[in-house]
Design an enzyme around this catalytic site. Structure first.
Site, short mmCIF file in Angstrom:
data_model
loop_
_atom_site.label_atom_id
_atom_site.label_comp_id
_atom_site.label_asym_id
_atom_site.label_seq_id
_atom_site.Cartn_x
_atom_site.Cartn_y
_atom_site.Cartn_z
N ARG A 1 5.07 -16.40 2.52
CA ARG A 1 4.02 -16.35 3.55
C ARG A 1 3.20 -15.07 3.45
O ARG A 1 3.75 -13.96 3.35
CB ARG A 1 4.63 -16.50 4.96
N ALA B 1 6.54 -15.06 15.98
CA ALA B 1 5.48 -15.56 16.88
C ALA B 1 5.95 -15.69 18.33
O ALA B 1 5.15 -15.58 19.26
CB ALA B 1 4.97 -16.89 16.37
N ASN C 1 13.49 -9.51 15.60
CA ASN C 1 12.08 -9.75 15.28
C ASN C 1 11.79 -11.17 15.74
O ASN C 1 12.10 -12.13 15.03
CB ASN C 1 11.81 -9.61 13.78
N PRO D 1 10.80 -17.47 13.94
CA PRO D 1 10.16 -18.46 13.08
C PRO D 1 9.36 -17.88 11.93
O PRO D 1 8.67 -16.87 12.08
CB PRO D 1 9.23 -19.22 14.04
N ASN D 2 9.49 -18.54 10.80
CA ASN D 2 8.76 -18.23 9.56
C ASN D 2 9.23 -16.97 8.85
O ASN D 2 8.70 -16.63 7.79
CB ASN D 2 7.23 -18.15 9.83
N ARG E 1 -3.61 -5.94 14.51
CA ARG E 1 -3.95 -7.33 14.18
C ARG E 1 -4.65 -8.03 15.36
O ARG E 1 -5.21 -7.38 16.21
CB ARG E 1 -2.68 -8.06 13.71
N GLU F 1 13.32 -4.01 19.14
CA GLU F 1 12.38 -5.02 18.63
C GLU F 1 11.74 -4.48 17.35
O GLU F 1 11.35 -3.31 17.30
CB GLU F 1 11.31 -5.23 19.71
N ARG G 1 -1.74 -10.95 19.41
CA ARG G 1 -0.47 -10.32 19.01
C ARG G 1 -0.19 -9.03 19.79
O ARG G 1 0.79 -8.35 19.54
CB ARG G 1 -0.47 -10.00 17.51
N HIS H 1 8.91 -5.33 14.12
CA HIS H 1 7.87 -6.13 13.48
C HIS H 1 7.57 -5.54 12.12
O HIS H 1 7.37 -4.32 12.01
CB HIS H 1 6.60 -6.20 14.34
N TYR I 1 3.07 -9.40 4.64
CA TYR I 1 4.52 -9.25 4.79
C TYR I 1 5.24 -8.82 3.52
O TYR I 1 6.46 -8.61 3.55
CB TYR I 1 5.11 -10.58 5.30
C1 DQA Z 1 5.78 -10.43 13.07
C2 DQA Z 1 4.41 -10.34 13.75
C3 DQA Z 1 4.13 -11.58 14.56
O1 DQA Z 1 2.86 -11.47 15.20
C4 DQA Z 1 4.11 -12.80 13.66
O2 DQA Z 1 3.93 -13.97 14.43
C5 DQA Z 1 5.33 -12.91 12.80
C6 DQA Z 1 5.91 -11.69 12.24
C7 DQA Z 1 6.05 -9.24 12.14
O3 DQA Z 1 7.21 -9.07 11.76
O4 DQA Z 1 5.14 -8.49 11.78
O5 DQA Z 1 5.77 -14.00 12.47
O6 DQA Z 1 6.77 -10.41 14.08
#
Ligand code: DQA
Length: 144
Positions: free
Chosen positions: A17, A77, A74, A9-10, A107, A98, A111, A100, A22
């Protein structure tokens, strides 16, 4: 060699964002970068993104039937909440890295837990888009 790059998501909102976290590049930029990298290396790649947990589970399950050799994920959240994604990865038993984009370890405390990490062979954090390429190379080089 067939790799699935899955974003949660996102991640479709990259560039919009929180650019201070990011960066200013978009999801389309990410996909182009991955596609080019894989073309150069002769790797077949599919990039998928969803804002929905169940859809991400469906994509992971489909990877089994599509005979995917490696998953780069990735979970965004859902990293910090989803036992369903962990179980899906365990179910298909496909080597997984995985990724990020941000330095999640520096952070908020919420997280700091990743369910997917219980399955992933490697977790790459804080390397921006490069992290995805490193994950792909790790899987292509037989890492599992
Ligand atoms: C993320 C880190 C997560 O905590 C966050 O919710 C994201 C992006 C990252 O790529 O740094 O949406 O996975």
């Amino acid at each position: 060699m067939k790799i699935l790059v899955l974003n949660g998501p996102n991640i479709n909102m990259l560039g919009i964002r929180e650019p201070e976290i990011y960066g200013s590049l978009t999801y389309d930029d990410l996909v182009s970068m991955i596609t080019k990298h894989c073309e150069n290396k002769g790797i077949e790649v599919q990039c998928l993104q969803s804002n929905h947990e169940g859809t991400l589970v469906d994509y992971i399950q489909q990877a089994y039937f599509d005979k995917v050799n490696g998953i780069v994920i990735n979970p965004a959240a859902y990293t910090h909440t989803s036992v369903a994604l962990l179980d899906a990865l365990k179910a298909v038993s496909i080597p997984t890295v995985e990724v990020h984009i941000s330095k999640v370890d520096e952070r908020e405390s919420f997280r700091q837990l990743s369910y997917v990490s219980y399955y992933a062979s490697r977790t790459i954090i804080g390397k921006g888009f490069e992290g995805y390429l490193e994950a792909i190379d790790f899987l292509a080089d037989g890492g599992n």
